[in-house]
Every structure is written in C-alpha cells, then in structure tokens.
Scaffold this motif. Structure first.
Motif, mmCIF file in Angstrom:
data_model
loop_
_atom_site.group_PDB
_atom_site.id
_atom_site.type_symbol
_atom_site.label_atom_id
_atom_site.label_comp_id
_atom_site.label_asym_id
_atom_site.label_seq_id
_atom_site.Cartn_x
_atom_site.Cartn_y
_atom_site.Cartn_z
ATOM 1 N N PRO A 145 48.059 12.694 115.598
ATOM 2 C CA PRO A 145 48.496 11.502 116.329
ATOM 3 C C PRO A 145 49.987 11.257 116.156
ATOM 4 O O PRO A 145 50.557 11.525 115.094
ATOM 5 C CB PRO A 145 47.658 10.379 115.703
ATOM 6 N N ARG A 146 50.599 10.759 117.186
ATOM 7 C CA ARG A 146 52.028 10.446 117.138
ATOM 8 C C ARG A 146 52.205 9.024 116.604
ATOM 9 O O ARG A 146 51.431 8.124 116.909
ATOM 10 C CB ARG A 146 52.619 10.578 118.529
ATOM 11 N N LEU A 147 53.231 8.835 115.782
ATOM 12 C CA LEU A 147 53.460 7.537 115.163
ATOM 13 C C LEU A 147 54.289 6.610 116.035
ATOM 14 O O LEU A 147 54.423 5.434 115.725
ATOM 15 C CB LEU A 147 54.160 7.723 113.811
ATOM 16 N N ALA A 148 54.873 7.132 117.091
ATOM 17 C CA ALA A 148 55.732 6.314 117.956
ATOM 18 C C ALA A 148 55.490 6.716 119.403
ATOM 19 O O ALA A 148 54.654 7.563 119.711
ATOM 20 C CB ALA A 148 57.195 6.474 117.570
ATOM 21 N N SER A 149 56.269 6.123 120.292
ATOM 22 C CA SER A 149 56.050 6.354 121.710
ATOM 23 C C SER A 149 56.520 7.723 122.173
ATOM 24 O O SER A 149 56.055 8.226 123.199
ATOM 25 C CB SER A 149 56.764 5.271 122.525
ATOM 26 N N SER A 150 57.448 8.349 121.443
ATOM 27 C CA SER A 150 57.976 9.658 121.825
ATOM 28 C C SER A 150 58.393 10.412 120.559
ATOM 29 O O SER A 150 58.576 9.814 119.499
ATOM 30 C CB SER A 150 59.185 9.494 122.760
ATOM 31 N N PRO A 151 58.560 11.729 120.648
ATOM 32 C CA PRO A 151 59.009 12.483 119.478
ATOM 33 C C PRO A 151 60.356 12.012 118.953
ATOM 34 O O PRO A 151 60.569 11.952 117.735
ATOM 35 C CB PRO A 151 59.074 13.927 119.987
ATOM 36 N N ALA A 152 61.292 11.687 119.845
ATOM 37 C CA ALA A 152 62.604 11.221 119.410
ATOM 38 C C ALA A 152 62.482 9.894 118.655
ATOM 39 O O ALA A 152 63.146 9.687 117.624
ATOM 40 C CB ALA A 152 63.536 11.066 120.605
ATOM 41 N N HIS A 153 61.631 9.008 119.169
ATOM 42 C CA HIS A 153 61.413 7.727 118.497
ATOM 43 C C HIS A 153 60.774 7.943 117.131
ATOM 44 O O HIS A 153 61.123 7.273 116.150
ATOM 45 C CB HIS A 153 60.524 6.834 119.365
ATOM 46 N N GLU A 154 59.874 8.873 117.040
ATOM 47 C CA GLU A 154 59.224 9.162 115.758
ATOM 48 C C GLU A 154 60.226 9.700 114.747
ATOM 49 O O GLU A 154 60.224 9.302 113.572
ATOM 50 C CB GLU A 154 58.085 10.149 115.966
ATOM 51 N N ARG A 155 61.093 10.627 115.165
ATOM 52 C CA ARG A 155 62.109 11.168 114.252
ATOM 53 C C ARG A 155 63.039 10.070 113.768
ATOM 54 O O ARG A 155 63.399 10.024 112.575
ATOM 55 C CB ARG A 155 62.904 12.274 114.954
ATOM 56 N N LEU A 156 63.429 9.175 114.670
ATOM 57 C CA LEU A 156 64.311 8.082 114.291
ATOM 58 C C LEU A 156 63.622 7.129 113.309
ATOM 59 O O LEU A 156 64.232 6.678 112.337
ATOM 60 C CB LEU A 156 64.748 7.325 115.543
ATOM 61 N N MET A 157 62.352 6.868 113.534
ATOM 62 C CA MET A 157 61.612 5.982 112.649
ATOM 63 C C MET A 157 61.470 6.589 111.252
ATOM 64 O O MET A 157 61.688 5.916 110.228
ATOM 65 C CB MET A 157 60.225 5.703 113.224
ATOM 66 N N LEU A 158 61.153 7.875 111.177
ATOM 67 C CA LEU A 158 61.035 8.535 109.876
ATOM 68 C C LEU A 158 62.382 8.599 109.158
ATOM 69 O O LEU A 158 62.458 8.468 107.934
ATOM 70 C CB LEU A 158 60.458 9.933 110.057
ATOM 71 N N ALA A 159 63.464 8.793 109.915
ATOM 72 C CA ALA A 159 64.790 8.811 109.312
ATOM 73 C C ALA A 159 65.139 7.450 108.711
ATOM 74 O O ALA A 159 65.695 7.359 107.605
ATOM 75 C CB ALA A 159 65.833 9.214 110.348
#
Length: 221
Positions: free
Chosen positions: A8-22
């Motif tokens: 499952p994805r943690l955010a709306s898009s892969p870029a948003h997920e990378r930013l959230m994890l960062a």
C-alpha cells in the motif's frame, strides 16, 4: 491514477510519499524519536538506517547522497558528527520501533520509532575488538605467505642465474651478461627477504593484539 506495485502507498503519489518519509527522517534525526502510525514507522526504518550508514562512511559522496533526502544542513551536520559517532560500534539495528496504544478516533495502530543510542556493553565491545583483531591477523598472515612465496621464487631464479654464470665462465660465452643477471637477481632476493621479515613482524604484532583482545573479553565475563 497509477496503482502501486509493492504494498500500500502511504500518500497520494510516489513523490508525495518520498517527501513525507524525508520529513519524518529529518524529525527523527532532530529529536531522536517520533510517534507515528505503525505502517509509516516500518517504512521509515530502512530509509533512516540507510542514511545512518552513509553518515558512518563520512566522505563527501555519502554526504551528497544524504542531502538528496535531508535538505536541512544542520540536521545533516548532526547526523554526520553526533549520530554517526554514537553508532560507530554498531553494525546495524540503529533504530527501534515500540508499539503503543492505538490512535483515538480511527483506532489506527501507533508506534514510536527512535534511535538506539545506548552504548554497547563491555562484553560486546570486547567481542567486536577481538573479531577485528582476528581479521587483521588473518590478513597479515596472508600477506606474509604471499611475500614468502615470492621470495622463494626469486631465490630460485637467483640460484639458476648463478649456475648460468658459472657455466658461462666455464664456456667463456656471455660472461658479463650472466654475471650482471646473477647480481641483479641476488639483490631482488635480499629485498624479498626484507619484505618477508617485515611481514612476519607485522603478523606477530597483530597476533599480540588479538591475544590482548581475547584477554579483555575473558576479564569482562
């Protein structure tokens, strides 16, 4: 909308997920621990430990790799100076996840992810030192064996050249060239003997270090 391929994805898009994890990694390094949902903590853990591994390397290339994720230079500086020094004796397991009560409202499972900053026990530290000394002793032994083999080969070549020089003297053919070859090879044999002696001395030092580490380990038990 594209479908995720791995879990499952943690955010709306892969870029948003990378930013959230960062952002979560930045907060973790800044405060030492953060509270979040359990899935986010599990996704953050490998990223945080990979960044700590880069920080332990300490070179410019590793710093640039970390700054692709962590944009705050003060946090990067703290990671490379303070956190990397605290994790120096560890070879992994830099973070810890602790389950806590579910979140009120949606009952989502929560967890605390924190940096493991406790120093290793004296017994574990002695074991690590003994392992390092053993590896160094094995490396020195391999070097010594290689030097001894090369010296034996060169010595054999020198003996052959000497025999050729004697035969040339007896036959009167190519005397000067044979003599010079014998002298050169004898010089090489002496150099290899010196290298072999130095390798033996280094191996003795490494063996003494390993014995001292084992003694420290026995005393800590």
């Amino acid at each position: 909308m594209p479908q995720p391929k791995k879990g499952p994805r943690l955010a709306s898009s892969p870029a948003h997920e990378r930013l959230m994890l960062a952002n979560m990694a930045t907060s973790l390094f800044a405060h030492g621990r953060i509270t979040t949902t359990l899935p986010k903590a599990k996704r953050l853990r490998p990223l945080a430990e990979r960044l700590i591994t880069f920080a332990k390397h300490g070179d410019l290339s590793s710093r640039r790799r970390v700054m692709r994720v962590i944009r705050d230079k003060s946090i990067v500086h703290k990671l490379f100076t303070e956190i990397a020094e605290q994790m120096e004796q560890r070879e992994g397991g830099y973070t810890r996840i602790t389950h806590i009560a579910p979140r009120k409202g949606d009952n989502a499972p929560q967890a605390i992810i924190e940096l493991v900053t406790e120093p290793l026990s004296a017994k574990k530290a002695a074991v690590r030192e003994a392992e390092a000394a053993t590896k160094q002793a094995a490396k020195e032994e391999d070097t010594e064996m290689a030097a001894a083999t090369e010296a034996a080969i060169t010595e054999g070549m020198a003996e052959d050249a000497t025999k050729q020089a004697v035969e040339a003297n007896e036959s009167g053919e190519n005397v000067a060239a044979a003599d010079q070859a014998a002298v050169d090879l004898q010089k090489e044999a002496k150099k290899d003997e010196a290298v072999e002696a130095q390798a033996e001395e280094d191996a003795d030092v490494a063996e003494e270090a390993a014995e001292a580490a084992e003694a420290a380990e026995d005393s800590s038990k």
